[in-house]
Design an enzyme around this catalytic site. Structure first.
Site, PDB file in Angstrom:
ATOM      1  N   HIS A 155      -8.685   3.558   4.640  1.00 33.58           N
ATOM      2  CA  HIS A 155      -9.951   3.898   4.098  1.00 33.58           C
ATOM      3  C   HIS A 155      -9.821   5.156   2.978  1.00 33.58           C
ATOM      4  CE1 HIS A 155     -12.090   0.956   6.209  1.00 33.58           C
ATOM      5  NE2 HIS A 155     -11.827   1.438   7.504  1.00 33.58           N
TER       6      HIS A 155
ATOM      7  N   HIS B  29      -8.340   3.716  17.191  1.00 32.60           N
ATOM      8  CA  HIS B  29      -9.693   4.492  17.636  1.00 32.60           C
ATOM      9  C   HIS B  29      -9.547   4.529  19.323  1.00 32.60           C
ATOM     10  CE1 HIS B  29     -12.464   4.988  14.085  1.00 32.60           C
ATOM     11  NE2 HIS B  29     -11.129   5.092  13.663  1.00 32.60           N
TER      12      HIS B  29
END
Length: 256
Positions: A69, A176
């Site tokens: 990202h 994550h």
């Protein structure tokens, strides 16, 4: 002996706020010399912005790494003009802003930080293994830390074994969820498959649960929003010999 702190993907404003609230105490408690933070999801709605990068650096980070990202916000691409904000090194040459390697001058020693991205279930960037070969041929310091931003556990494991004995640490990011496989490979390289994230704990990887549940349940598009509520901070602390680049200990930390 020096000590490095690496903090997993910071998610949104809540993650930035929690990092700012906790980082100073963590650094004092663990006697940290260098702090690295993955900030690719630190802006509201994901990506990294000028404001979120400044929040992470002002909180006490020495280096910011990113991932898939990194370029989500075209209006803030100038943040990659800062030497200590890096993006995956295996983007194709030409037309991509920023750098994938940062050399930190710590006075009596230096340390290299490399950001690289996997290609299994990710964007088809240049081969990360070949890219690492090229990078290692140019780095002079023995202290080399790699943020391997990748989806597949097998690819992360493979990179860890490939770089064992060649670098000081290989730390997986992107998924994550902190893994429990921290170890020292080849009696030299600190490794963990994923460092984890920093952000709202009652969430699906930092975003509200219901849209994610509905996406999987109904197979329909869903708009994700940043979750709220109590946060956690995931990271690792690595003890390394700055004279030879050898890691001696890696420890997972979770702060709630």
């Amino acid at each position: 002996m020096k000590r490095l702190l690496f903090i997993g993907d910071v998610v949104g404003e809540a993650g930035c706020d929690f990092l700012r609230a906790k980082l100073s105490l963590i650094k004092r408690t663990h006697n940290i010399d260098i702090t690295v933070v993955n900030g690719e999801n630190s802006a509201r709605g994901n990506g990294i912005s000028k404001a979120s990068a400044e929040a992470i650096l002002n909180a006490g980070a020495d280096v910011i790494t990113t991932g898939n990202h990194a370029f989500r916000r075209k209006e803030t691409l100038d943040i990659f003009n800062s030497d200590n904000v890096i993006r995956p090194a295996n983007y194709p040459d030409g037309g991509v802003v920023g750098k994938g390697v940062y050399i930190l001058d710590a006075g009596m020693y230096s340390a290299a930080f490399v950001n690289i991205m996997g290609t299994a279930f990710m964007e088809p960037l240049d081969n990360p293994f070949a890219c690492m070969d090229e990078i290692l041929a140019e780095i002079e310091t023995p202290n080399i830390f790699v943020d391997f931003h990748a989806e597949a556990t097998s690819e992360k494991k493979a990179m860890g074994f490939y770089l064992a004995g060649k670098v000081t640490g290989v730390f997986g990011t992107h998924t994550h969820v902190q893994t429990a496989d921290e170890c020292i490979l080849s009696a030299h390289t600190a490794y963990i498959t994923d460092v984890g994230m920093t952000g709202p704990e009652d969430s699906c990887l930092g975003v509200e649960k219901d849209p994610v549940i509905n996406m999987f349940r109904y197979r329909a598009p869903a708009r994700f929003t940043e979750a709220s509520g109590p946060c956690l901070l995931c990271g690792i602390v690595v003890d390394f010999d700055e004279k030879c680049g050898k890691s001696h200990k890696i420890e997972r930390i979770i702060v709630r």
